[in-house]
Design a protein around this motif. Structure first.
Motif, PDB file in Angstrom:
ATOM      1  N   PHE A 219       0.874  -1.173   0.000  1.00 12.62           N
ATOM      2  CA  PHE A 219       0.000   0.000   0.000  1.00 12.62           C
ATOM      3  C   PHE A 219       0.911   1.222   0.000  1.00 12.62           C
ATOM      4  O   PHE A 219       1.409   1.643   1.046  1.00 12.62           O
ATOM      5  CB  PHE A 219      -0.927  -0.031   1.210  1.00 12.62           C
ATOM      6  CG  PHE A 219      -1.748  -1.289   1.292  1.00 12.62           C
ATOM      7  CD1 PHE A 219      -2.514  -1.688   0.208  1.00 12.62           C
ATOM      8  CD2 PHE A 219      -1.751  -2.074   2.425  1.00 12.62           C
ATOM      9  CE1 PHE A 219      -3.276  -2.859   0.253  1.00 12.62           C
ATOM     10  CE2 PHE A 219      -2.514  -3.238   2.488  1.00 12.62           C
ATOM     11  CZ  PHE A 219      -3.269  -3.632   1.396  1.00 12.62           C
TER      12      PHE A 219
ATOM     13  N   ASP B  70       1.880   0.970   9.056  1.00 10.49           N
ATOM     14  CA  ASP B  70       0.461   0.860   8.715  1.00 10.49           C
ATOM     15  C   ASP B  70       0.207  -0.267   7.716  1.00 10.49           C
ATOM     16  O   ASP B  70      -0.840  -0.912   7.755  1.00 10.49           O
ATOM     17  CB  ASP B  70      -0.067   2.185   8.162  1.00 10.49           C
ATOM     18  CG  ASP B  70      -0.477   3.137   9.277  1.00 10.49           C
ATOM     19  OD1 ASP B  70      -1.002   2.652  10.287  1.00 10.49           O
ATOM     20  OD2 ASP B  70      -0.250   4.357   9.134  1.00 10.49           O
TER      21      ASP B  70
ATOM     22  N   ILE C 219      -0.004  -3.324   9.873  1.00  9.45           N
ATOM     23  CA  ILE C 219      -1.247  -3.392  10.651  1.00  9.45           C
ATOM     24  C   ILE C 219      -2.431  -3.689   9.721  1.00  9.45           C
ATOM     25  O   ILE C 219      -3.286  -4.512  10.038  1.00  9.45           O
ATOM     26  CB  ILE C 219      -1.480  -2.076  11.426  1.00  9.45           C
ATOM     27  CG1 ILE C 219      -0.363  -1.891  12.465  1.00  9.45           C
ATOM     28  CG2 ILE C 219      -2.831  -2.083  12.111  1.00  9.45           C
ATOM     29  CD1 ILE C 219      -0.371  -0.553  13.162  1.00  9.45           C
ATOM     30  N   ALA C 220      -2.430  -3.034   8.543  1.00  6.30           N
ATOM     31  CA  ALA C 220      -3.517  -3.269   7.584  1.00  6.30           C
ATOM     32  C   ALA C 220      -3.587  -4.745   7.202  1.00  6.30           C
ATOM     33  O   ALA C 220      -4.672  -5.287   6.984  1.00  6.30           O
ATOM     34  CB  ALA C 220      -3.312  -2.417   6.329  1.00  6.30           C
ATOM     35  N   ALA C 221      -2.429  -5.389   7.148  1.00  7.00           N
ATOM     36  CA  ALA C 221      -2.395  -6.787   6.725  1.00  7.00           C
ATOM     37  C   ALA C 221      -2.938  -7.725   7.797  1.00  7.00           C
ATOM     38  O   ALA C 221      -3.168  -8.897   7.527  1.00  7.00           O
ATOM     39  CB  ALA C 221      -0.974  -7.187   6.358  1.00  7.00           C
TER      40      ALA C 221
ATOM     41  N   GLN D 136      -5.330  -6.435  10.518  1.00  4.88           N
ATOM     42  CA  GLN D 136      -6.472  -5.932  11.294  1.00  4.88           C
ATOM     43  C   GLN D 136      -7.792  -6.618  10.958  1.00  4.88           C
ATOM     44  O   GLN D 136      -8.659  -6.747  11.817  1.00  4.88           O
ATOM     45  CB  GLN D 136      -6.605  -4.424  11.114  1.00  4.88           C
ATOM     46  CG  GLN D 136      -6.961  -4.000   9.690  1.00  4.88           C
ATOM     47  CD  GLN D 136      -7.151  -2.503   9.558  1.00  4.88           C
ATOM     48  OE1 GLN D 136      -6.500  -1.728  10.239  1.00  4.88           O
ATOM     49  NE2 GLN D 136      -8.042  -2.080   8.687  1.00  4.88           N
ATOM     50  N   GLU D 137      -7.958  -7.068   9.718  1.00  8.12           N
ATOM     51  CA  GLU D 137      -9.266  -7.609   9.334  1.00  8.12           C
ATOM     52  C   GLU D 137      -9.491  -9.010   9.911  1.00  8.12           C
ATOM     53  O   GLU D 137     -10.560  -9.586   9.768  1.00  8.12           O
ATOM     54  CB  GLU D 137      -9.402  -7.641   7.811  1.00  8.12           C
ATOM     55  CG  GLU D 137      -9.203  -6.298   7.150  1.00  8.12           C
ATOM     56  CD  GLU D 137     -10.286  -5.283   7.489  1.00  8.12           C
ATOM     57  OE1 GLU D 137     -11.476  -5.617   7.357  1.00  8.12           O
ATOM     58  OE2 GLU D 137      -9.927  -4.152   7.899  1.00  8.12           O
TER      59      GLU D 137
ATOM     60  N   ASP E 236      -4.551   1.466  16.264  1.00  2.06           N
ATOM     61  CA  ASP E 236      -3.660   0.413  15.764  1.00  2.06           C
ATOM     62  C   ASP E 236      -4.317  -0.966  15.810  1.00  2.06           C
ATOM     63  O   ASP E 236      -3.653  -1.978  15.566  1.00  2.06           O
ATOM     64  CB  ASP E 236      -2.317   0.416  16.513  1.00  2.06           C
ATOM     65  CG  ASP E 236      -2.474  -0.062  17.951  1.00  2.06           C
ATOM     66  OD1 ASP E 236      -3.593  -0.404  18.364  1.00  2.06           O
ATOM     67  OD2 ASP E 236      -1.458  -0.100  18.671  1.00  2.06           O
ATOM     68  N   ALA E 237      -5.614  -1.006  16.122  1.00  3.10           N
ATOM     69  CA  ALA E 237      -6.381  -2.260  16.145  1.00  3.10           C
ATOM     70  C   ALA E 237      -5.765  -3.284  17.082  1.00  3.10           C
ATOM     71  O   ALA E 237      -6.000  -4.484  16.945  1.00  3.10           O
ATOM     72  CB  ALA E 237      -6.512  -2.832  14.736  1.00  3.10           C
TER      73      ALA E 237
ATOM     74  N   MET F 217       4.132  -8.579   5.512  1.00  2.00           N
ATOM     75  CA  MET F 217       2.671  -8.446   5.538  1.00  2.00           C
ATOM     76  C   MET F 217       1.995  -9.809   5.520  1.00  2.00           C
ATOM     77  O   MET F 217       1.009 -10.043   6.215  1.00  2.00           O
ATOM     78  CB  MET F 217       2.193  -7.621   4.335  1.00  2.00           C
ATOM     79  CG  MET F 217       2.356  -6.132   4.508  1.00  2.00           C
ATOM     80  SD  MET F 217       2.220  -5.278   2.932  1.00  2.00           S
ATOM     81  CE  MET F 217       0.453  -5.289   2.689  1.00  2.00           C
TER      82      MET F 217
END
Lengths: 311, 247, 292
Positions: free
Chosen positions: B91, B98, B101-103, B105-106, B120-121, B159
């Protein structure tokens, strides 16, 4: 930004908010009207900035949501509903219609999405104009009263401005919290690389729909403020040209930058006023200025800060 | 023969071209399987059919005993299958931290609860550990898109490992990476394998890397498996040699 | 019955004009990825140039058209590409959308203040006569416009498919890098597309202005219709523009006459939305491949 700049950020922001809140006491009523219009456009622009700048979608239909919000507010006001209900109702209806508009976005991308949202806006315009029983047709809707909240009348221009500005600040804080939350990161992931996003479990379907729906809901609130501000709504206020003007606001300010819409709305709402010295020429000058501005700084006004940082 | 991943008789053809032609293999829990083969031998197409990027013409893929054939990438990710890409896929405008974290959080909580969770979830510490492990500390706050090719590659790989997936498919992790970094990468992957315990499938042209990383190696040619077995045996296999030399 | 035929014929005649403008739009899109929101104004401007040469300089129509053609090629072709599109194209779709929108506002209002905000009649190149074909009374202008516009659209099609330059332009549109490898000067081909667009705009102005009359905002409707036409037909395909234009023109006439004049625009719009959602490549376009 330098360390000094960073530590000054909050005091400057708070001073700016206070200044904007008390500004109307020194302005004539037309000035207050323009300032209120600016705040209304900032709200709609923040929503569009989420859809376009943060989530990377293209929307040429924001004015349609402004219209849906405004007509909802107008109709409900005529029926005697409280303003406390009108604002959430306008927002919710736009949220749902925005969800609906998000579905084509799942099927088509980029320029096709631009066309689909543009078509949606034209369709809404036709409905506003032709369904006279509901919207009053080309004659529009007259005498939409300023709201009354808890027995407090917001009929004076300055009072209504302060209400509008207060809502703008609240919505800006909510937007900032949304963008800081994991959702904000997911929107950025969707914008930067949808394929990678899916591979790490980020549902591009869900976040695309949310980006449209939340963006639309902001326009809905803006519409609910727009209707009592002007007191008279007609289809001509919600054309594709207005959608383009809102997109212009987001892009000229700097898409994906938090204060982009606030700055962009200054250009779109106030610049034509400042150009009145040019009399009849002002719209022509305005048009060509946009072209020059885009060619000179395609990233928007706030991208200039980056240029100075890294020469 | 129930491993972690069981691939049975996968076919994928584009018109008259049979890109993958009857491939069957399995991967045990914790195993690192290498996939080699000349260009155009069907390695990436095989990856894409397993990973749901394209639907196989026929055949079956079982993950932990459940049929996952043709499931879209999102569903596979949610089941615990991670991947890295041959080309750079990060990204770009998000910071390295980030990105990590994006990788992950879901995989936590529901979307509604994520909306109200900490920024930061709850993954900040996990991301910082990964940043330390991959030696990305000095660039953690920079936009991932502004890093060098090798660094972006590391971010991409990190990630994939953030949610501790049970299976990771790595598509040419060494491509375009300088030799010094390749040594680091080898050590990292071995360490992640022993610590997190997931299984890896690795497509790679760098023979030395494959031999040192993988327990078993599979060699593909013309869409089919030419040979599969321990690295040394594959290296000595005359058919494999011919496939490469004849290329 | 004759009513229906008459409606069809006049629909084809206006539709063919939409098609000409739409053709320019698809050409620009294919060659450079430019979505031109100043499409309508690029027809309005030549119309007013011709008016100026006719009324102020008192030149004959043929000379006025030729001078306008040259001016269009320079300003709407060359300058538009070099000054606006070239610097912006690498920044993606949106900045160009905004810039062409700015041009549209600028051109419109420049014409309004610098020339006039009034409506002007415009001489037709066809004689003002009614002819009778099997009981069908039609004007020479209607037939002439339809024939000329279709002819030009097919001519452009022929140029793109059958000439070396046209094929090189298509090669650039499909894959710029591959075209470069083949030794095609991509930039020059893109310039040709802009020049053809400018010439089409001047020609469209010559054909539509006698019917629409010259006004500074005449481009609004025309631009929208041409835009619909391009997308319905398939805007990565130049034959699609002709089909789309005629379809929009005919549908408008039929709906306006038989259903409701207030939703006259609605039907073209509905068709446009259906096409966008269910076959975004358009009726004749090829699906664009998704890049992974």
């Amino acid at each position: 930004m330098t360390g000094l700049g960073k530590s000054l950020r909050w005091p400057v922001l708070i001073l700016a908010i206070i200044a904007l809140a008390v500004l109307p006491t020194s302005l004539k009523s037309y000035g207050v009207y323009i300032l209120t219009l600016w705040a209304v456009y900032v709200i709609a622009g923040m929503g569009l900035n989420l859809t376009v700048g943060y989530a990377g979608q293209i929307s040429l239909g924001q004015a349609a949501f402004l219209g849906i919000g405004a007509y909802t507010a107008g109709l409900m006001a005529k029926l005697g509903f409280s303003y406390l209900l009108i604002v959430p109702a306008s927002a919710s209806i736009c949220f749902l219609v925005g969800l609906g508009l998000g579905f084509p976005a799942l099927r088509v991308q980029h320029h096709y999405l631009a066309f689909a949202t543009l078509g949606f806006n034209m369709l809404c315009f036709l409905v506003f104009r032709n369904e006279e029983w509901l919207t009053g047709g080309t004659f529009g809707m007259n005498d939409i009263a300023r709201p009354v909240l808890f027995g407090w009348h917001f009929s004076r221009a300055a009072d209504f401005y302060q209400l509008t500005f207060g809502i703008t600040v609240v919505l800006a804080v909510l937007m900032a919290l949304l963008l800081r939350s994991p959702w904000g990161r997911a929107f950025a992931a969707l914008r930067d690389n949808p394929i990678r996003a899916e591979s790490v479990g980020i549902s591009t379907t869900f976040y695309t729909l949310m980006a449209f729906a939340i963006g639309a809901a902001y326009a809905g609130v803006a519409g609910a403020l727009f209707a009592p501000l002007v007191g008279f709504i007609e289809p001509a206020s919600f054309t594709v040209t207005n959608s383009l003007a809102m997109l212009l606001m987001v892009i000229v300010g700097g898409q994906g930058r938090f204060f982009g819409p606030a700055l962009g709305a200054v250009i779109v709402v106030l610049l034509p006023e400042w150009l009145r010295f040019a009399a009849d020429w002002y719209l022509a000058v305005f048009g060509f200025m946009i072209v020059v501005m885009m060619v000179w700084m395609p990233g928007g006004l706030l991208s200039l800060a980056d240029r100075w940082k890294r020469p | 023969m129930t491993g972690l991943l069981d691939v049975t008789d996968i076919h994928k053809s584009y018109g008259a071209i049979r890109a993958v032609d009857g491939v069957s293999f399995n991967v045990a829990a914790g195993e690192i399987l290498g996939v080699i083969g000349p260009n155009g031998s069907g390695k990436t197409t095989l990856f894409n059919t397993i990973l749901g990027q394209v639907a196989p013409s026929s055949g079956k893929v079982l993950f932990e005993g459940e049929d996952i054939t043709g499931l879209p990438p999102l569903r596979l990710a949610r089941r615990g299958i991670g991947r890295t890409f041959q080309s750079l896929q990060v990204f770009g405008k998000l910071s390295v931290r980030d990105n990590l974290i994006a990788a992950g959080q879901e995989f936590l909580d529901t979307p509604a609860r994520r909306l109200f969770s900490k920024p930061d979830a709850g993954l900040g510490q996990r991301a910082d550990e990964m940043i330390a492990l991959f030696k990305l500390g000095h660039v953690a706050k920079l936009a991932a898109g502004s890093l060098s090719y090798g660094q972006q590659k590391l971010v991409d790989i990190a990630m994939a490992f953030i949610p501790a997936p049970r299976l990771v498919l790595l598509d040419e992790p060494c491509a375009g990476v300088n030799p010094a970094l390749i040594e680091d990468l080898l050590a990292l992957l071995l360490q992640l394998n022993s610590q997190q315990g997931g299984s890896f499938i690795v497509i790679e042209h760098n023979m030395d890397f494959i031999m040192r990383l993988c327990g078993r190696v599979m060699c593909m040619a013309q869409g089919a498996i030419l040979a599969i077995g321990p690295g040394e045996a594959i290296r000595a296999n005359p058919a494999v040699l011919e496939a490469y030399l004849g290329d | 019955m004759t009513d229906l035929l008459q409606l069809l014929l006049s629909g084809v005649s206006t539709g063919a004009c939409y098609a000409l403008a739409a053709l320019g739009f698809t050409l620009l899109w294919q060659a450079s990825g430019t979505i031109n929101f100043a499409l309508g104004e690029m027809v309005m401007l030549p119309a007013f140039m011709m008016l100026f040469f006719l009324n102020v300089a008192s030149l004959p129509l043929a000379v006025a058209f030729l001078l306008t053609l040259v001016a269009s090629l320079l300003v709407l072709g060359g300058m538009f590409k070099l000054l606006v599109v070239d610097p912006l194209i690498r920044h993606g779709v949106i900045p160009l959308v905004i810039a062409t929108l700015g041009l549209s506002i600028g051109f419109k209002n420049l014409t309004r203040v610098a020339y006039s905000a009034q409506v002007f009649t415009f001489p037709s190149i066809f004689p003002d006569r009614l002819i009778d074909i099997f009981g069908l009374r039609v004007t020479v202008a209607e037939i002439g416009t339809a024939v000329l516009a279709c002819g030009v659209a097919l001519g452009v099609q022929f140029f793109l498919n059958r000439t070396l330059t046209g094929r090189a332009m298509q090669a650039v549109a499909q894959n710029r890098d591959a075209a470069r490898v083949l030794g095609i000067n991509a930039n020059r081909m893109v310039m040709y597309a802009f020049l053809v667009n400018a010439a089409l705009a001047a020609l469209t102005a010559l054909l539509v202005t006698p019917v629409y009359l010259a006004k500074f905002d005449m481009g609004d409707t025309l631009g929208t219709k041409a835009f619909y036409a391009a997308i319905i037909g398939g805007f990565n395909n130049s034959r699609g523009a002709l089909l789309g234009g005629v379809l929009v023109g005919v549908l408008e006439n039929l709906v306006g006459a038989y259903i409701s004049p207030s939703y006259k625009e609605g039907v073209a719009l509905l068709l446009f939305l259906l096409v966008i959602v269910f076959m975004p490549q358009g009726l004749l376009g090829k699906p664009e491949e998704r890049r992974v």
